[in-house]
Design a protein around this motif. Structure first.
Motif, PDB file in Angstrom:
ATOM      1  N   UNK A  37       0.810  -1.228   0.000  1.00  0.00           N
ATOM      2  CA  UNK A  37       0.000   0.000   0.000  1.00  0.00           C
ATOM      3  C   UNK A  37       0.841   1.275   0.000  1.00  0.00           C
ATOM      4  N   UNK A  38       2.134   1.159   0.325  1.00  0.00           N
ATOM      5  CA  UNK A  38       2.977   2.351   0.381  1.00  0.00           C
ATOM      6  C   UNK A  38       3.563   2.724  -0.980  1.00  0.00           C
ATOM      7  N   UNK A  39       3.365   1.878  -1.973  1.00  0.00           N
ATOM      8  CA  UNK A  39       3.909   2.129  -3.304  1.00  0.00           C
ATOM      9  C   UNK A  39       3.108   3.226  -4.010  1.00  0.00           C
ATOM     10  N   UNK A  40       3.800   4.101  -4.713  1.00  0.00           N
ATOM     11  CA  UNK A  40       3.110   5.159  -5.453  1.00  0.00           C
ATOM     12  C   UNK A  40       2.332   4.556  -6.611  1.00  0.00           C
ATOM     13  N   UNK A  41       1.318   5.285  -7.078  1.00  0.00           N
ATOM     14  CA  UNK A  41       0.494   4.807  -8.177  1.00  0.00           C
ATOM     15  C   UNK A  41       1.332   4.589  -9.434  1.00  0.00           C
ATOM     16  N   UNK A  42       2.273   5.474  -9.680  1.00  0.00           N
ATOM     17  CA  UNK A  42       3.134   5.333 -10.859  1.00  0.00           C
ATOM     18  C   UNK A  42       3.954   4.053 -10.784  1.00  0.00           C
ATOM     19  N   UNK A  43       4.519   3.755  -9.610  1.00  0.00           N
ATOM     20  CA  UNK A  43       5.320   2.541  -9.459  1.00  0.00           C
ATOM     21  C   UNK A  43       4.458   1.284  -9.570  1.00  0.00           C
ATOM     22  N   UNK A  44       3.220   1.370  -9.074  1.00  0.00           N
ATOM     23  CA  UNK A  44       2.301   0.239  -9.197  1.00  0.00           C
ATOM     24  C   UNK A  44       2.034  -0.067 -10.667  1.00  0.00           C
ATOM     25  N   UNK A  45       1.740   0.967 -11.443  1.00  0.00           N
ATOM     26  CA  UNK A  45       1.447   0.765 -12.858  1.00  0.00           C
ATOM     27  C   UNK A  45       2.677   0.275 -13.627  1.00  0.00           C
ATOM     28  N   UNK A  46       3.849   0.761 -13.266  1.00  0.00           N
ATOM     29  CA  UNK A  46       5.076   0.286 -13.914  1.00  0.00           C
ATOM     30  C   UNK A  46       5.281  -1.203 -13.654  1.00  0.00           C
ATOM     31  N   UNK A  47       5.028  -1.616 -12.415  1.00  0.00           N
ATOM     32  CA  UNK A  47       5.171  -3.033 -12.065  1.00  0.00           C
ATOM     33  C   UNK A  47       4.153  -3.883 -12.824  1.00  0.00           C
ATOM     34  N   UNK A  48       2.921  -3.396 -12.908  1.00  0.00           N
ATOM     35  CA  UNK A  48       1.874  -4.129 -13.629  1.00  0.00           C
ATOM     36  C   UNK A  48       2.239  -4.287 -15.100  1.00  0.00           C
ATOM     37  N   UNK A  49       2.774  -3.228 -15.690  1.00  0.00           N
ATOM     38  CA  UNK A  49       3.130  -3.288 -17.108  1.00  0.00           C
ATOM     39  C   UNK A  49       4.270  -4.263 -17.377  1.00  0.00           C
TER      40      UNK A  49
END
Length: 237
Positions: A37-49
């Motif tokens: 939950x502490x991950x930024x939205x940008x980092x979350x999307x990068x990981x998903x991609x």
């Protein structure tokens, strides 16, 4: 002949099972990303991609685009192509973005088209999980705002309700309008003359004391700007 057919059936079954394993692994890894939950939205999307291509038939030529609240996140060296599939990302039935999976070159067609039926289901599942993640983060943000507001109340003289109303007015004006009108009608039913006066100032017709407040669902249509401004002004007095 029968032996040849059986071998082909077994090979098809193994290939299908391998594809399902890839899809399940993709969903599992995405869920793991959401748990931080502490991950930024940008980092979350990068990981998903980085995760998504491995869930598709041709990961080496697979790329991902995520659009969220007018921001665009792209796989490295992303390029627009005609070989894509997409799914909407929603928050409370409102479309706030899109998940797009595409190939950089044409691939063999199957009975389902360029993408397998299971891949269409997978992209919809991923978009749905992203939607839930966004809603969870928004709820968490509002909760933290409320905690901060409670801390600011310590040692102050203004009412706790003042802070709640201000937060509500800023975060969800539709709900603010609904609750304001409902409270005023409730006070009218209990004989509070000032409530009737305030409703009249806000442009509400309450000639019949048994009138009901407008249901929340009816606020799907935009409220007249004048009425909205009047209620907000009354709240600020």
């Amino acid at each position: 002949m029968n032996e040849s057919i059986n071998v082909k059936n077994i090979e098809t079954l193994i290939r299908d099972l391998q594809e399902r394993r890839k899809e399940l692994s993709c969903l599992y890894q995405v869920e793991e990303v959401f748990h931080n939950s502490d991950t930024s939205l940008e980092d979350i999307f990068k990981a998903i991609m980085r995760i998504i291509p491995a869930g598709w038939q041709f990961p080496d030529i697979c790329q991902v685009k995520i659009v969220c609240h007018d921001k665009v996140y792209l796989s490295p060296n992303y390029k627009e192509t005609p070989w894509y599939q997409s799914a909407d990302i929603k928050m409370q039935e409102k479309i706030v973005g899109q998940l797009v999976v595409s190939y950089t070159q044409e691939v063999p067609h199957t009975g389902d088209g360029i993408f397998l039926k299971e891949e269409n289901q997978l992209i919809n599942s991923l978009a749905d999980r992203i939607s839930h993640m966004l809603i969870h983060r928004e709820m968490k943000r509002v909760y933290h705002q409320w905690q901060e507001a409670e801390e600011k109340l310590s040692g102050r003289t203004f009412s706790e309700w003042r802070v709640i109303i201000d937060l509500l007015q800023k975060s969800n004006q539709k709900l603010f309008m609904y609750l304001s009108q409902k409270m005023l009608h409730y006070l009218c039913w209990n004989g509070v003359a000032e409530a009737k006066k305030l409703l009249q100032q806000a442009g509400s017709n309450i000639s019949d004391s048994t009138s009901k407040p407008v249901p929340l669902d009816d606020f799907n249509q935009p409220s007249p700007k004048k009425s909205m401004t009047k209620i907000i002004n009354i709240n600020n007095e």
